[in-house]
Design an enzyme around this catalytic site. Structure first.
Site, PDB file in Angstrom:
ATOM      1  N   CYS A 137      18.292   2.106   1.235  1.00  0.00           N
ATOM      2  CA  CYS A 137      19.586   1.635   1.055  1.00  0.00           C
ATOM      3  C   CYS A 137      20.566   2.423   2.521  1.00  0.00           C
ATOM      4  O   CYS A 137      20.589   1.300   2.978  1.00  0.00           O
ATOM      5  CB  CYS A 137      20.904   2.293  -0.039  1.00  0.00           C
ATOM      6  SG  CYS A 137      20.379   0.958  -1.063  1.00  0.00           S
TER       7      CYS A 137
ATOM      8  N   LYS B 224      31.025  -1.820   1.033  1.00  0.00           N
ATOM      9  CA  LYS B 224      29.719  -2.276   0.578  1.00  0.00           C
ATOM     10  C   LYS B 224      28.874  -0.909   2.170  1.00  0.00           C
ATOM     11  O   LYS B 224      28.060   0.473   1.660  1.00  0.00           O
ATOM     12  CB  LYS B 224      28.654  -2.930  -0.087  1.00  0.00           C
ATOM     13  CG  LYS B 224      27.397  -2.885  -0.225  1.00  0.00           C
ATOM     14  CD  LYS B 224      26.745  -1.885  -1.253  1.00  0.00           C
ATOM     15  CE  LYS B 224      25.994  -1.511  -0.628  1.00  0.00           C
ATOM     16  NZ  LYS B 224      25.728  -0.095  -2.333  1.00  0.00           N
TER      17      LYS B 224
HETATM   18  C1  UGA Z   1      23.105   5.428  -2.616  1.00  0.00           C
HETATM   19  C2  UGA Z   1      24.115   5.253  -2.838  1.00  0.00           C
HETATM   20  O1  UGA Z   1      24.475   6.903  -3.260  1.00  0.00           O
HETATM   21  C3  UGA Z   1      24.476   4.321  -4.105  1.00  0.00           C
HETATM   22  O2  UGA Z   1      26.543   4.577  -4.274  1.00  0.00           O
HETATM   23  C4  UGA Z   1      24.535   2.452  -3.723  1.00  0.00           C
HETATM   24  O3  UGA Z   1      24.838   2.224  -5.185  1.00  0.00           O
HETATM   25  C5  UGA Z   1      22.798   2.918  -3.138  1.00  0.00           C
HETATM   26  O4  UGA Z   1      22.836   3.465  -2.213  1.00  0.00           O
HETATM   27  C6  UGA Z   1      22.371   1.811  -2.449  1.00  0.00           C
HETATM   28  O5  UGA Z   1      23.155   0.787  -1.470  1.00  0.00           O
HETATM   29  O6  UGA Z   1      21.632   0.407  -3.317  1.00  0.00           O
HETATM   30  P1  UGA Z   1      20.388   6.564  -3.754  1.00  0.00           P
HETATM   31  O7  UGA Z   1      20.107   5.227  -2.080  1.00  0.00           O
HETATM   32  O8  UGA Z   1      20.045   5.204  -4.645  1.00  0.00           O
HETATM   33  O9  UGA Z   1      22.533   5.102  -3.629  1.00  0.00           O
HETATM   34  O10 UGA Z   1      20.510   7.801  -3.577  1.00  0.00           O
HETATM   35  P2  UGA Z   1      21.730   8.378  -3.450  1.00  0.00           P
HETATM   36  O11 UGA Z   1      21.671   9.773  -4.292  1.00  0.00           O
HETATM   37  O12 UGA Z   1      22.494   8.224  -2.769  1.00  0.00           O
HETATM   38  O13 UGA Z   1      21.014   9.727  -1.900  1.00  0.00           O
HETATM   39  C7  UGA Z   1      20.591   9.517  -0.854  1.00  0.00           C
HETATM   40  C8  UGA Z   1      19.535  10.028  -0.356  1.00  0.00           C
HETATM   41  O14 UGA Z   1      20.264  11.088   0.050  1.00  0.00           O
HETATM   42  C9  UGA Z   1      18.534  10.689  -1.222  1.00  0.00           C
HETATM   43  O15 UGA Z   1      16.984  10.946  -0.581  1.00  0.00           O
HETATM   44  C10 UGA Z   1      18.770  12.440  -1.065  1.00  0.00           C
HETATM   45  O16 UGA Z   1      18.287  12.947  -1.601  1.00  0.00           O
HETATM   46  C11 UGA Z   1      19.710  12.437  -0.235  1.00  0.00           C
HETATM   47  N1  UGA Z   1      20.829  13.281  -0.575  1.00  0.00           N
HETATM   48  C12 UGA Z   1      21.874  13.242  -1.195  1.00  0.00           C
HETATM   49  C13 UGA Z   1      20.627  14.507   0.459  1.00  0.00           C
HETATM   50  O17 UGA Z   1      19.799  14.588   1.541  1.00  0.00           O
HETATM   51  N2  UGA Z   1      21.708  15.784   0.055  1.00  0.00           N
HETATM   52  C14 UGA Z   1      22.596  15.167  -0.163  1.00  0.00           C
HETATM   53  O18 UGA Z   1      23.927  16.392  -0.525  1.00  0.00           O
HETATM   54  C15 UGA Z   1      22.370  14.254  -1.113  1.00  0.00           C
END
Ligand code: UGA
Length: 439
Positions: free
Chosen positions: A256, A200
């Protein structure tokens, strides 16, 4: 739990929480969180085989399987401050389960925990005089906000860690039976407890690492006239690299990534793996650098002073389709812009209530405005931090006409049509691409 209740009508699911207000909200028409597709699924099952209650002790006693999903924030005091996980809620929950269990239970770690947390959990559950047997499983959650329902209904994989003993394997099979109601067998992975707990943390660390990696390249693109979108596309088509999570931005946010990486760093330091700890810590440092870099780009473009200038912030949530602002880059960025004495007008379709709370210390110089057209009135610049789809469809000519000139737009997500904005008259500063400036 809602998806489990939907997919397994023969199971009774009871969700309990110490907060009466939260449980009342789950039992009302206004659920306490916004997640696409959730409400209709809750309404299908609620009162049939899905219940929300504050009667924790009774629910513990009734249950055969208990999913422990309490929060595990970063510890903000004492040993491990700022990095280690604060395990007080997990421990309190374990003690409560022990006190209220009259029959054997399977206890499932759903919360994200440090490696070997199951050992501590087992020790607490089995301490003192108690003839009840507890079997602990690790079943970490990989769903992301905004796509939670889809991630849960069609998961890439479900991971279950257990002890390799007859009782451990029997408990594991009970959990597998639940998921088999809708998840294909080949997507269920079983491992030992520690691999599951560690996977995880590592999944989140790898995802965040990709974002920090591409953000470092974005900074290089900005000074070399390379284009980070083109670079992402070129490398992402290599199937060994893959195309996802390669979008440069103002830095990652959410509850997270930072927390889990720091937890990993703390574990490495604990085991004196200092080089390993330093490697992962750098992912977080680069993220801090990226947020600061975004602010500096605004400052430099706007003639090195923001004093009294009006900036409109498009988007405060840590990503679109959620009102969640936990660890959102917008918090850091807005605070820094306020430090530079800019006047901020913040707009976001869902996150303004949270934004108000996040900035309550620095309310002077900030306004929160739902309507983006109203928010840009008299602005010198727009800082786009969250890529809500609605920002693509705005009338930018109308926006340009309402703004002070020269008008700037800092597209922190490369979300808009930069050439079109430039032709309207904006000075456009994307991320990881050269600016399109009339100056
Ligand atoms: C993340 C993980 O993707 C999930 O798999 C995990 O279960 C979750 O954390 C957790 O541990 O609970 P989440 O925090 O909801 O999910 O959001 P993400 O979609 O991963 O995005 C996280 C951040 O990264 C956001 O601020 C997003 O804008 C940024 N991001 C994402 C980028 O800057 N570039 C990208 O290409 C993708």
């Amino acid at each position: 739990m809602t998806v489990i209740a939907n997919k397994c009508p023969n199971y009774k699911v009871t969700v309990v929480d110490i907060s009466q207000a939260r449980i009342d909200a789950w039992n009302s028409d206004k659920l306490p969180i916004f997640e696409p597709g959730l409400k209709e699924r809750v309404l299908t099952a609620r009162g049939k085989n899905l219940f929300f209650s504050t009667d924790i002790d009774r629910a513990i006693d009734d249950a055969e399987i208990i999913f422990v999903s309490v929060n595990t924030p970063t510890k903000m005091f004492g040993e491990g401050e700022g990095k280690a996980v604060d395990l007080q809620f997990i421990e309190q929950t374990a003690r409560r389960i022990k006190e209220n269990s009259k029959s054997n239970k399977i206890v499932v770690e759903k919360s994200t925990l440090p490696v070997r947390a199951a050992e501590a959990l087992a020790t607490i559950l089995h301490s003192g005089k108690n003839s009840v047997e507890f079997e602990i499983l690790s079943n970490p959650e990989f769903m992301a906000e905004g796509t939670g329902i889809r991630d849960m209904e069609t998961p890439d994989r479900i991971l279950i860690g257990s002890k390799d003993t007859p009782s451990g394997i029997a408990a594991r099979d009970v959990l597998i039976d639940i998921y088999l109601h809708w998840v294909p067998k080949e997507r269920l992975i079983t491992t030992n407890l520690w691999s599951s707990e560690l996977s995880k943390l590592v999944a989140n660390a790898f995802l965040a690492q990709r974002i920090s990696s591409i953000n470092t390249i974005a900074s290089l693109c900005e000074v070399t006239e390379a284009d980070v979108t083109e670079v992402s596309r070129a490398i992402g088509m290599d199937s060994r690299i893959g195309s996802k999570f390669l979008n440069a931005g103002p830095g990652f946010g959410g509850s997270c990534f930072r927390k889990d990486i720091l937890n990993l760093v703390y574990l490495c330091e604990y085991y004196q793996l200092n080089e390993v700890a330093a490697f992962w810590e750098q992912v977080v440092s680069v993220n801090d650098y990226q947020m600061e870099r975004y602010v500096r780009r605004i400052l430099q473009a706007m003639f090195n002073t923001l004093v009294g200038k009006k900036l409109t912030v498009f988007g405060f949530a840590f990503k679109p389709d959620t009102g969640d602002t936990r660890d959102a880059p917008a918090i850091f960025i807005c605070k820094r812009l306020l430090e530079e004495k800019a006047d901020l007008k913040i707009t976001d379709p869902y996150a303004l209530d949270n934004a108000r709370k996040d900035l309550h210390d620095s309310e002077e110089g900030v306004e929160f405005i739902e309507d983006p057209y109203q928010a840009v009135e008299g602005a010198h610049g727009i800082a786009l931090i969250t890529e809500w789809s609605l920002y693509k469809d705005l009338d930018y000519q109308k926006i340009f006409d309402k703004m002070e000139k020269p008008a700037f737009i800092f597209d922190g997500r490369n979300h808009l049509d930069h050439q079109a904005l430039y032709e309207i008259g904006f000075n456009v500063y994307p991320v990881g691409k050269p600016a399109l400036s009339h100056l």
